[in-house]
Design an enzyme around this catalytic site. Structure first.
Site, short mmCIF file in Angstrom:
data_model
loop_
_atom_site.label_atom_id
_atom_site.label_comp_id
_atom_site.label_asym_id
_atom_site.label_seq_id
_atom_site.Cartn_x
_atom_site.Cartn_y
_atom_site.Cartn_z
N CYS A 89 33.35 -26.64 58.12
CA CYS A 89 33.64 -25.86 59.32
C CYS A 89 32.41 -25.59 60.17
O CYS A 89 32.52 -25.27 61.35
CB CYS A 89 34.30 -24.53 58.96
N HIS A 342 40.75 -22.72 65.43
CA HIS A 342 39.58 -23.20 64.68
C HIS A 342 39.64 -24.72 64.59
O HIS A 342 40.17 -25.28 63.62
CB HIS A 342 39.63 -22.56 63.29
N CYS A 372 31.36 -19.60 57.63
CA CYS A 372 31.64 -19.95 56.24
C CYS A 372 32.09 -21.41 56.19
O CYS A 372 32.73 -21.90 57.13
CB CYS A 372 32.72 -19.04 55.66
#
Length: 387
Positions: A89, A342, A372
């Site tokens: 991510c 996201h 994260c």
């Protein structure tokens, strides 16, 4: 030598099967690259590298999607090199940090960093499950790794629920955080807060200039009706990040390039770091990473004016907030991934665009962004606004 962000832009977040679902990811990336070149006025021939993040490198995002985005660009010449990286991510945040390292070392002066992900056209984990379809191999983790950590697999869903349980959060608190994310995002749209960072993309459904995932009617009652992702878990599709299609990019330059070409930067990259920890709970690493980054920068949590902590799952920023003691009023002031989406490989520079312009529009100085990442890794970048 310092590294500067001349500008950072993003597409609006397209919801799953939304406006961007009909657009090849390379074309989304190419359009964002073109917009960045146009807005900054950089000579396309002077761009020395393009570093693009992408998580699911399968199907239309396979081969070398960073290079494909360059080839799809109408502005950049085909002599522009590119590379695709995967820090899960945090891929495009790492792209920025790699670009910053290049210009700070004096190796290069002008680099574009960004990322792309079309989660509609290339579903999450479609590369991850390839071995199951082919009936070949064990998947990404060998038997020895799984035995070492005593797990059947590493799961972000399990990790997020572990964080909620460890820090004493219940389902209602997670849902309250999610509702607040949508409310802040809705207020930001009303205030035109995203106008400087979002570029308009023409799609089959018409021009896309606003994040599609924001739910104006999001309520506690509505979220309470959703099933948890895991049995007896804490997180649902409503208090976790939305799947999203999009791209984002930043122009990173050296001080030498600033003087030579007269660029007017919006931010300086003051400090950055990456750390890693427990791969099982996995998503808790932003807490330690923030501490490390602040120590490296010689700063305290109270010195930071705004924070962007990716809302992969509600428990992540909630635990970060609880442990760091940061001011909640400074956190994700324009909403986060629960409301805005996201887009995996694009989220790092997406958040950076929001952070840089929020600092500028509010006449504030320092911003900290932390992400994260799968496997227990976390990136932190501290920006100094040049407004």
């Amino acid at each position: 030598m310092d590294a500067y962000i001349v500008d950072v832009v993003r597409s609006a977040g397209g919801r799953r099967k939304g406006a961007l679902s009909g657009t090849h990811p390379a074309d989304i990336g190419g359009l964002v690259l073109d917009a960045l070149v146009t807005r900054t006025g950089v000579d396309p021939c002077k761009v020395e590298d393009v570093i693009f993040g992408c998580v699911t490198k399968a199907g239309e995002q396979s081969f070398a999607i960073g290079r494909s985005c360059v080839l799809a660009s109408a502005q950049l010449p085909d002599t522009t090199p590119a590379v695709t990286i995967d820090r899960q991510c945090g891929s495009s945040q790492q792209s920025v940090q790699f670009a910053a390292q290049a210009v700070m070392s004096g190796t290069q002066d002008i680099v574009i960093a960004g990322g792309v992900e079309n989660m509609t056209r290339v579903p999450m984990q479609s590369d991850f499950r390839l071995h199951e379809k082919a009936q070949i191999g064990q998947g990404p983790w060998s038997k020895s790794i799984l035995e070492r950590y005593g797990v059947a697999e590493f799961s972000q869903f399990i990790g997020a629920d572990m964080i909620a349980k460890k820090h004493g959060f219940n389902r209602q608190q997670l849902d309250e955080f999610a509702v607040a994310s949508h409310q802040k995002a809705a207020q930001a749209v009303k205030a035109n807060a995203f106008a400087d960072e979002i570029i308009v993309i023409d799609t089959e459904a018409g021009p896309l200039n606003q994040d599609e995932g924001i739910r104006l009617d999001c309520s506690m009652a509505g979220l309470a009706d959703l099933d948890t992702i895991l049995p007896d878990g804490f997180h649902t599709a409503g208090n976790a990040s939305q799947m999203c299609d999009g791209a984002s990019a930043a122009l990173i330059v050296s001080e030498r390039a600033l003087k030579q070409y007269g660029f007017k930067p919006i931010a300086k990259i003051k400090s950055f770091t990456v750390t890693a920890g427990d791969p099982v709970i996995m998503l808790e690493e932003p807490i330690r990473a923030t501490q490390v980054a602040l120590e490296r920068a010689g700063m305290a949590i109270g010195d930071i004016d705004l924070f962007e902590v990716n809302e992969a799952f509600a428990s992540v920023p909630m635990a970060w907030l609880k442990d760091t003691g940061a001011d909640a009023a400074k956190l994700n002031v324009n909403g986060g991934a629960i409301a805005l989406g996201h887009p995996l490989g694009a989220t790092g520079t997406k958040l950076m665009s929001t952070l840089a312009y929020a600092l500028r529009n509010r006449n504030l100085k320092y911003g900290l962004q932390v992400m994260c990442e799968g496997g227990g890794v976390a990136n932190v970048t501290i920006l100094e606004s040049m407004s």
